[in-house]
Design a protein around this motif. Sequence first.
Motif, short mmCIF file in Angstrom:
data_model
loop_
_atom_site.label_atom_id
_atom_site.label_comp_id
_atom_site.label_asym_id
_atom_site.label_seq_id
_atom_site.Cartn_x
_atom_site.Cartn_y
_atom_site.Cartn_z
N SER A 84 0.83 -1.21 0.00
CA SER A 84 0.00 0.00 0.00
C SER A 84 0.86 1.25 0.00
N THR A 85 2.01 1.21 0.67
CA THR A 85 2.90 2.36 0.67
C THR A 85 3.47 2.62 -0.72
N PHE A 86 3.89 1.53 -1.42
CA PHE A 86 4.32 1.68 -2.80
C PHE A 86 3.19 2.26 -3.65
N PHE A 313 -5.94 -2.32 3.81
CA PHE A 313 -5.08 -2.09 4.97
C PHE A 313 -5.73 -1.06 5.90
N SER A 314 -6.33 -0.01 5.31
CA SER A 314 -7.05 0.97 6.13
C SER A 314 -8.22 0.32 6.84
N PHE A 378 -3.97 10.77 4.42
CA PHE A 378 -3.60 11.68 5.50
C PHE A 378 -3.68 10.99 6.85
N ILE A 379 -4.81 10.33 7.13
CA ILE A 379 -5.00 9.74 8.46
C ILE A 379 -4.21 8.44 8.62
N ASN A 380 -3.94 7.72 7.54
CA ASN A 380 -3.09 6.54 7.65
C ASN A 380 -1.68 6.93 8.06
N ALA A 384 0.08 5.68 11.43
CA ALA A 384 1.38 4.99 11.37
C ALA A 384 2.42 5.70 12.21
N GLN A 385 2.34 7.02 12.29
CA GLN A 385 3.35 7.78 13.03
C GLN A 385 2.93 8.05 14.48
#
Length: 435
Positions: A84-86, A313-314, A378-380, A384-385
Amino acid sequence: MPHLAAAPVDPNLELMLKVFPALIVILIAAGVCGRLALTVGQPRVLGEMIAGVLLGPTLFGAVWPDAQEKVFPDEVVPVLYVLSTFGLTLYMFLVGAGLDHGSRTPGEGRRAPLLALSGILPSLVLGFAVGAVLWGTLSRDDVGRWEFALFVGGALSLTAFPMLARILYERGLENSQLGRLSLLAASIDDAAAWCLLAVLSAWHLGTGSGDAVRTIGLAAVFAAVMLLVVSRLLRPLGEQVVRTGTLNPTALYIVVIVPLAAGWATDWIGVYSVFGGFVAGLAMPRDAAFRKELHARMMGVVSTLLLPVFFAFSGLNTELGGITGGTLVLAFLAIMTAGFCGKYFGCALAMRWLGFGWRDAYAVGGLMNARGLMILIFINIGLAQGMITRELFAMLVLVAVITTAGAVPLYRLALPERLERERVPDEPEPVARAA
């Protein structure tokens, strides 16, 4: 007869055999829900968003928990995160590469920023106020009041630029004055939100004010290098596509490597790879032929395979059933009201002030209120952080679904088809393109 020991199973093969079924289930759910969304007049991406939520604990995990655990075991979730990041990095790269900030009609360069400001400021202020009030109720212990409030305001100030563009293109309004203003204003809104997110990420991840300033400074240097240096080096790619009409294999390698390298660089800086992908897209050649060829080559794979993985994933992180009890329900209603009213009425009043009729004003207010994929990204990042809790994450996912689902009905209510046809002119190419 001696007992034959079973051959050891390759752990990589074992993981692959678990990832493939997960991907198949994700794509089937996205395809079915996307088709259902189209049948009721909604964008396909809304169905894909809902599919991701349904695959999580909200439905699949609640109705058939054993099956959900087998399809999405713990060791598969990190793989989905990487994919999903890719996908997000490449998608935001395509969004950035599709922007064209040129003004085509007199006064448009002045009007679009005013419309964008009217979409950002009211939502940001109302979201900030609600976030400040809800701090302590929905926030993490290690997140300060102002950081939390700014995050809520920033999430609510987003507009789903690619979805807005798709709606206008489908209805043939991309060449209208209303369409061009909306597209350019939405692109400015999203760019401003990414800048705010970069600042919040640096603020949150820095161990002190010095580290935060360092991260923000490095992000600014990165953006300057990409937009002033790398963009010049990439110009021959655009010229080559204009001459030949296609991206050759060597050029395609470069086009893919640039956003991945940019994403790695911004991850190293501390502001997340999606920001790097977006800036890499802005650095791409501005030729219309290049943007069209890039879209044709990459968007199908990114949107069909990788984005549904992101939605899933979300969804695995979304527990809508957790929004129970009077306090949490009231908190959600406050967030929803702040987000809707700030964007809808702010943009509508700005359009009216710019000289448009009330129907046009409310039509644009409805479209600009759609948050779609952008707020999910934005919220993912915030989740994650460690900037937000899962409860707030679930609420903002619900805000994304509701505002996106309401965009087209609100638009049609303000501009029925008989009135819409009057606004389809024969004008130059639009000022903005969506990937």
